[in-house]
Each structure stands twice: as structure tokens, then as C-alpha cells.
Scaffold this active site. Structure first.
Site, short mmCIF file in Angstrom:
data_model
loop_
_atom_site.label_atom_id
_atom_site.label_comp_id
_atom_site.label_asym_id
_atom_site.label_seq_id
_atom_site.Cartn_x
_atom_site.Cartn_y
_atom_site.Cartn_z
N TYR A 1 7.78 2.16 -6.97
CA TYR A 1 7.05 0.91 -7.20
C TYR A 1 6.71 0.73 -8.68
O TYR A 1 6.84 -0.37 -9.22
CB TYR A 1 5.78 0.88 -6.33
CG TYR A 1 6.07 1.03 -4.85
CD1 TYR A 1 7.16 0.39 -4.27
CD2 TYR A 1 5.27 1.82 -4.04
CE1 TYR A 1 7.44 0.54 -2.92
CE2 TYR A 1 5.53 1.97 -2.68
CZ TYR A 1 6.63 1.34 -2.13
OH TYR A 1 6.90 1.49 -0.80
N GLU B 1 0.86 -1.20 0.00
CA GLU B 1 0.00 0.00 0.00
C GLU B 1 0.88 1.23 0.00
O GLU B 1 1.95 1.22 0.61
CB GLU B 1 -0.87 0.07 1.26
CG GLU B 1 -2.08 -0.83 1.24
CD GLU B 1 -1.80 -2.15 1.90
OE1 GLU B 1 -0.91 -2.20 2.77
OE2 GLU B 1 -2.44 -3.15 1.53
C1 LIG Z 1 10.59 6.13 -1.22
C2 LIG Z 1 12.03 5.78 -0.83
C3 LIG Z 1 12.01 4.43 -0.11
C4 LIG Z 1 12.89 5.70 -2.10
O1 LIG Z 1 14.21 5.31 -1.68
P1 LIG Z 1 15.48 5.58 -2.59
O2 LIG Z 1 16.59 4.72 -2.07
O3 LIG Z 1 15.72 7.04 -2.69
O4 LIG Z 1 14.99 5.05 -4.01
P2 LIG Z 1 15.95 4.54 -5.19
O5 LIG Z 1 17.16 5.41 -5.25
O6 LIG Z 1 16.14 3.07 -5.08
O7 LIG Z 1 15.05 4.90 -6.44
C5 LIG Z 1 14.44 3.92 -7.23
C6 LIG Z 1 13.36 4.56 -8.06
O8 LIG Z 1 12.41 5.24 -7.22
C7 LIG Z 1 11.95 6.44 -7.86
N1 LIG Z 1 12.39 7.59 -7.06
C8 LIG Z 1 13.20 7.57 -5.97
N2 LIG Z 1 13.36 8.82 -5.49
C9 LIG Z 1 12.64 9.65 -6.30
C10 LIG Z 1 12.40 11.05 -6.32
N3 LIG Z 1 12.93 11.88 -5.41
N4 LIG Z 1 11.59 11.54 -7.28
C11 LIG Z 1 11.02 10.73 -8.21
N5 LIG Z 1 11.23 9.38 -8.24
C12 LIG Z 1 12.02 8.85 -7.30
C13 LIG Z 1 12.57 6.43 -9.24
O9 LIG Z 1 11.70 5.70 -10.09
C14 LIG Z 1 13.86 5.65 -9.01
O10 LIG Z 1 14.35 5.04 -10.16
P3 LIG Z 1 15.49 5.79 -11.03
O11 LIG Z 1 16.62 6.07 -10.06
O12 LIG Z 1 15.83 4.78 -12.07
O13 LIG Z 1 14.86 7.04 -11.54
C15 LIG Z 1 12.65 6.89 0.08
O14 LIG Z 1 12.42 8.14 -0.52
C16 LIG Z 1 12.12 6.89 1.50
O15 LIG Z 1 12.59 6.13 2.35
N6 LIG Z 1 11.12 7.73 1.78
C17 LIG Z 1 10.55 7.85 3.14
C18 LIG Z 1 9.80 6.59 3.54
C19 LIG Z 1 8.74 6.20 2.53
O16 LIG Z 1 8.00 7.03 2.02
N7 LIG Z 1 8.64 4.88 2.27
C20 LIG Z 1 7.66 4.32 1.35
C21 LIG Z 1 6.38 4.09 2.09
S1 LIG Z 1 5.13 3.43 0.99
#
Ligand SMILES: CC(C)(COP(=O)(O)OP(=O)(O)OC[C@H]1O[C@@H](n2cnc3c(N)ncnc32)[C@H](O)[C@@H]1OP(=O)(O)O)[C@@H](O)C(=O)NCCC(=O)NCCS
Length: 149
Positions: free
Chosen positions: A116, A104
Site C-alpha cells: 500500500y 485497513e
Molecule cells: C499482500 C499481497 C496481496 C501482495 O501481493 P503480491 O502480488 O505479492 O504483491 P506485488 O507483487 O504486486 O507487490 C507490490 C509491492 O508490494 C510490496 N511487497 C509485496 N510482497 C512483498 C514482500 N514479500 N516483502 C516486502 N514487500 C512486498 C512491495 O512494495 C512490492 O513492490 P515492488 O515489487 O516494487 O517491491 C500478498 O502477499 C497476499 O495476498 N497476502 C495474503 C493476503 C493479504 O495479506 N492481503 C492483504 C490484506 S490487508
């Protein structure tokens, strides 16, 4: 930077709690993480040496799994670490014969939705008023991915 995905242990919970509070407006309490470990959910931590960079919690059931939490701490975001944690959970799910993976996400969390979608999850439904917010309730978008062997 060399990183490893390791099983979550109760000793990781204080560091996880700090990251959780930095990254969510409505964070899980430390006791929720301890209960998840006790309940047998799969917890994973992403570490560089002794530094905890992120974590995830996965529930594996009959032929399906459910991502309950995934978080990467702010200084380490946008380096592909959430993608790495998701791929690890997908592998674990398939090893337990899961055929579908569910999660979710809040409509107000575009970064998570993009993560996702980029990793093969599709929106399948909406749960009305599922999440607490500081001012009321918010729907949850339910997403799913079919796992192939
Ligand atoms: C969401 C979260 C887990 C992403 O973690 P991350 O390590 O930065 O993500 P990644 O570097 O592995 O990114 C993978 C993909 O996610 C998307 N993404 C990640 N950060 C993004 C941003 N700031 N804007 C847009 N897309 C983004 C992109 O599709 C990216 O792929 P790409 O690098 O090929 O463009 C992180 O921002 C986080 O921990 N947020 C707070 C907690 C949270 O919201 N968790 C999810 C609850 S449902």
C-alpha cells in the site's frame, strides 16, 4: 504469463475460498464473498486462462471507495499482481467519481503495508482492537489515498 482482471462471479467463489484459506490465518467464509457480490460490491478476479490467481473486493460509495479484501495466491505472489489489482480498483473508483480510497491493514502484515505504501497510501488513523486474531484482538491501521483525475 498473460493475466486478465475480470468481474467476480458466484461461480468463482469456491476457488476464491480455497485461496482465502491458504493465505489468511482468519479467512472469510465463502458466504461472505457471495454476500459481497449480492450486495453489489465490486469483486475482481485475476485469471490466467481458467486458473484463478488472486482477487479483490471494493466497495464504492459517495466520493470514496474502500478496499475490503485483496489477495494473491502464494505461488503467484511477488510478480506485481496485487499492484495490478490495486491499479484496477483505483481506475474503477475514479470512473465512479471517488476522490479518496481507503483500506485497513493489520500492523502484523508488513507485505501488505509495503504494497500500500509503495502505491501511494498513507496511514491516517488506527482502529483499536479491530481484527480477530487466533489469540485475541489486533488493531487496524487505516490507510488512505487521494485519487487524482
Ligand atoms: C499482500 C499481497 C496481496 C501482495 O501481493 P503480491 O502480488 O505479492 O504483491 P506485488 O507483487 O504486486 O507487490 C507490490 C509491492 O508490494 C510490496 N511487497 C509485496 N510482497 C512483498 C514482500 N514479500 N516483502 C516486502 N514487500 C512486498 C512491495 O512494495 C512490492 O513492490 P515492488 O515489487 O516494487 O517491491 C500478498 O502477499 C497476499 O495476498 N497476502 C495474503 C493476503 C493479504 O495479506 N492481503 C492483504 C490484506 S490487508
Amino acid at each position: 504469463m498473460t493475466v486478465s482482471v475480470l468481474p467476480m462471479s458466484p461461480a468463482d467463489v469456491p476457488a476464491i475460498g480455497e485461496i482465502e484459506r491458504r493465505n489468511y490465518v482468519i479467512p472469510w467464509s465463502d458466504s461472505i464473498f457471495r454476500d459481497c457480490i449480492k450486495a453489489g460490491y465490486r469483486g475482481f478476479v485475476l485469471k490466467h486462462e481458467d486458473t484463478l490467481l488472486g482477487y479483490a473486493i471494493l466497495q464504492i460509495g459517495f466520493k470514496e471507495s474502500h478496499v475490503l479484501n485483496i489477495c494473491v495466491d502464494k505461488p503467484y505472489q511477488e510478480r506485481g499482481y496485487a499492484r495490478l489489482l490495486l491499479a484496477h480498483m483505483e481506475k474503477m473508483s475514479m470512473a465512479q467519481s471517488a476522490e479518496m480510497m481507503f483500506l485497513e491493514v493489520r500492523p502484523s502484515n508488513p507485505r501488505a503495508r509495503a504494497l500500500y505504501e509503495a502505491n501511494g497510501f498513507n496511514e491516517i488513523s488506527v482502529r483499536k482492537n479491530y481484527y480477530d486474531t487466533p489469540t485475541g484482538r489486533e488493531d487496524a491501521v487505516v490507510m488512505a489515498k487521494a485519487l487524482s483525475a
